[in-house]
Design a protein around this motif. Structure first.
Motif, mmCIF file in Angstrom:
data_model
loop_
_atom_site.group_PDB
_atom_site.id
_atom_site.type_symbol
_atom_site.label_atom_id
_atom_site.label_comp_id
_atom_site.label_asym_id
_atom_site.label_seq_id
_atom_site.Cartn_x
_atom_site.Cartn_y
_atom_site.Cartn_z
ATOM 1 N N GLU A 1 -14.352 69.263 14.177
ATOM 2 C CA GLU A 1 -14.616 67.887 14.595
ATOM 3 C C GLU A 1 -13.356 67.312 15.213
ATOM 4 O OE1 GLU A 1 -16.061 63.549 12.814
ATOM 5 O OE2 GLU A 1 -16.077 65.337 11.543
ATOM 6 N N GLY A 2 -13.426 66.976 16.504
ATOM 7 C CA GLY A 2 -12.266 66.423 17.178
ATOM 8 C C GLY A 2 -11.136 67.438 17.250
ATOM 9 N N ASP A 3 -9.957 67.013 16.813
ATOM 10 C CA ASP A 3 -8.789 67.892 16.880
ATOM 11 C C ASP A 3 -8.501 68.579 15.552
ATOM 12 O OD1 ASP A 3 -8.100 65.687 15.468
ATOM 13 O OD2 ASP A 3 -6.180 65.343 16.465
ATOM 14 N N ARG A 4 -9.463 68.574 14.628
ATOM 15 C CA ARG A 4 -9.262 69.213 13.329
ATOM 16 C C ARG A 4 -10.400 70.205 13.058
ATOM 17 N NH1 ARG A 4 -4.224 68.200 12.194
ATOM 18 N NH2 ARG A 4 -4.513 68.374 9.940
ATOM 19 N N VAL A 5 -10.095 71.226 12.275
ATOM 20 C CA VAL A 5 -11.079 72.221 11.876
ATOM 21 C C VAL A 5 -11.046 72.339 10.358
ATOM 22 C CG1 VAL A 5 -11.785 74.631 12.014
ATOM 23 C CG2 VAL A 5 -10.879 73.500 14.038
#
Length: 586
Positions: free
Chosen positions: A509-513
């Motif tokens: 999600e977005g810039d995070r995993v």
């Protein structure tokens, strides 16, 4: 006359040395006092900012966790009064356990439908907060943080808001208010005064209550209008502060007393903590010490002069005494040098031991899965031998096509063996500490190669994520070590279960995993849940309690987080969040 002249010279020498020592000491001690005080102010500012960050961190998780509860959306969308009153009780219990002053639920129209303080004189239920910026921003952006005075309680605090539901169809907003009175009381035990201001130069709270909601610089009309429309500071006028903000930072001006300033960034965007310490007391102490040094220097000079006079007649004895003192100093210096070298060696051994702990954990994990990998290797080796014997028979019979087919199959099996041994060598090697974009598919494939056979041997169902996962910012070997540790813990947890199941899932999600390892075992003992990542804390009868601590240290090295979350399988679940590689970000 011959006796009086040396005494006069000795007296003049004593006075001159005393004056020089006083002047030099006064200048040096004053500068040192300012530097030490400035350093102390900076240290206190950093410590206070860290204390604030740790106090705020626990509350920031509440809106995030509560946003995942389905019953919040039900209470907002269905409009059942009984369901909302039950939600009041849940929010009240959660507020008591976390120490949050108030937690409340706002629907999409801005009206409070449930609150932890429902039924009290300060109840938020039925009040409309559509005018509050934190509600508007949370509905638009998903989350918001806003500092303001409560329009019911009159107490200021930081409002942490998070949207419930998707942006296309939001159900409302969950809000947690955080107050900092207890933290300010702790800060008051430090010398000096502490101020926390926002990006507009407005002091939000301070150890001096009179400085709260004062401005360190003129506020623009547009900013004043926004503050008034949001009722951010209630009816408190923004009077000028005793402190002014200049290009060099805060300058203390109360009474014209000189001060030094230390500052530190706060974990809230735009906020800054400033710690002001007056220097008058330190300068007085420095002046008193300088006078004492001057007197001591004069006394020493007098003694030196007397010694010089005495030395004329006792030169030989003084030389022997000096030699003895020099030898003692040399001996002590050598001893101190040896002590310093020994302390340096001990410190190096300590750092080496910490580095070896992660390597030992990796090798220990590799040892526990070696039997399974040996089975993975033995099968293709036995097959290669059979194929080779068949190929020799086919070669003798002139059946070259069958020889070629056997050799092709043997080549594929050797490639399989090579992949297994290559993964074992990579996993066993000491990591270089490099953090770079790593394909998550390769990490999962390596982990599966290392530990998959152990799950198959134990008869435990293990669900793997599908291929096509994004790349993450990490170190491949160390991220594999994290997954191996968590999967081995899950395998141990379901050992006694009738239908054991473990799952590894990936959510980007977005810039995070987020990587989640979940099982359907007995879960985590509540008695150790809060300390599960601390060293030597374990729920296993024979465990050392080091594995999860190593996992936390590795993930923190990636600038990520690891935490305990609700398990979709009913047991325990650990969530690892790392940064997503830029080339894979949406």
């Amino acid at each position: 006359m011959r006796r009086i002249l040396p005494l006069i010279l000795a007296g003049a020498f004593t006075v001159v040395i005393g004056l020089l020592a006083w002047l030099v000491a006064s200048a040096w001690l004053s500068r040192t006092a300012r530097d030490d005080l400035r350093e102390e102010a900076g240290r206190i500012a950093v410590q206070q900012a860290r204390l604030f960050a740790s106090d705020l961190a626990q509350f920031r998780l509440l809106p995030l966790v509560l946003g995942e509860y389905n019953d919040l959306g039900d209470a907002l969308r269905q409009g059942d009064p009984a369901a909302r009153r039950r939600m009041d009780g849940k929010l009240h219990l959660l507020a008591e356990r976390t120490g949050a002053p108030v937690i409340y639920l706002i629907d999409q129209r801005g009206e409070t439908v449930s609150a932890s303080n429902a039924g009290t004189a300060e109840s938020f239920v039925g009040r409309n907060y559509r005018f509050r910026p934190y509600f508007v921003r949370a509905m638009r952006q998903g989350a918001a943080e806003y500092y303001a005075v409560g329009n019911v309680s009159g107490r200021p605090g930081l409002f942490l808001a998070r949207r419930i539901g998707p942006a296309a169809d939001p159900a409302g907003v969950i809000v947690v208010k955080v107050e900092f009175d207890k933290l300010i009381r702790i800060w008051r035990t430090d010398p000096g005064e502490t101020l926390v201001m926002d990006g507009r130069g407005i002091i939000l709270f301070a150890t001096d209550p009179a400085e709260r909601f004062r401005a360190t610089r003129p506020i623009r009309p547009a900013e004043l209008a926004a503050i008034g429309s949001a009722a951010q500071f209630g009816e408190t006028p923004l009077q000028p502060s005793r402190y002014t903000l200049s290009a060099n930072g805060f300058v203390a001006v109360p009474g014209g007393a000189p001060s030094v300033v230390g500052s530190a960034a706060m974990p809230v965007p735009g906020w800054r903590l400033v710690h002001v310490m007056p220097v008058a007391m330190s300068l007085r102490e420095a002046a008193n010490l300088a006078r004492l040094i001057g007197l001591v220097a004069a006394l020493i000079a007098g003694l030196v002069a007397a010694f010089l006079l005495w030395r004329i007649t006792r030169a030989a004895d003084a030389a022997r005494e000096r030699a003895r003192l020099e030898a003692a100093v040399a001996t002590r210096t050598a001893e101190l040098r040896d002590e310093i070298a020994e302390r340096t060696r001990i410190d190096q051994r300590f750092r080496d031991a910490r580095e070896e702990l992660a390597q030992a954990n990796r090798l220990g994990s590799l040892g526990s899965i070696t039997a399974g990998l040996a089975h993975e290797i033995n099968q293709p080796v036995a097959t290669i031998r059979t194929l080779s014997e068949n190929a020799r028979a086919h070669l003798a019979g002139g059946r070259l096509d069958r020889v070629a087919a056997n050799l092709d199959t043997a080549i594929g099996l050797t490639a399989r063996i090579g992949a297994i041994t290559q993964e074992m060598r990579r996993f066993a090697r000491r990591g270089t500490g490099t953090i770079e974009p790593v394909p998550l598919d390769a990490v999962i494939a390596g982990t599966r190669l290392l530990i998959g056979d152990r799950f198959r041997t134990a008869g435990v169902a293990l669900d793997w994520p599908p291929p096509g996962q994004p790349s993450v910012i990490a170190g491949r070997v160390r991220l594999e070590q994290v997954l191996v540790n968590l999967l081995q813990n899950a395998l141990d947890a379901v050992a006694e279960h009738d239908a054991p199941q473990v799952a590894l899932t990936v959510a980007a999600e977005g810039d995070r995993v987020a990587l989640i390892v979940a099982d359907n075992g007995p879960g985590i003992d509540p008695a150790i849940a809060d300390q599960i990542f601390e060293p030597f804390v374990t729920g296993k009868p024979e465990g050392l309690g080091l594995g999860l601590g190593i996992v936390r240290d590795i993930i923190q090295g990636f600038d990520g987080t690891v935490s305990v979350v609700c398990s979709p399988l009913g047991g325990a679940a650990f969530q690892v969040i790392v940064a997503r590689a830029k080339e894979d970000r949406p």
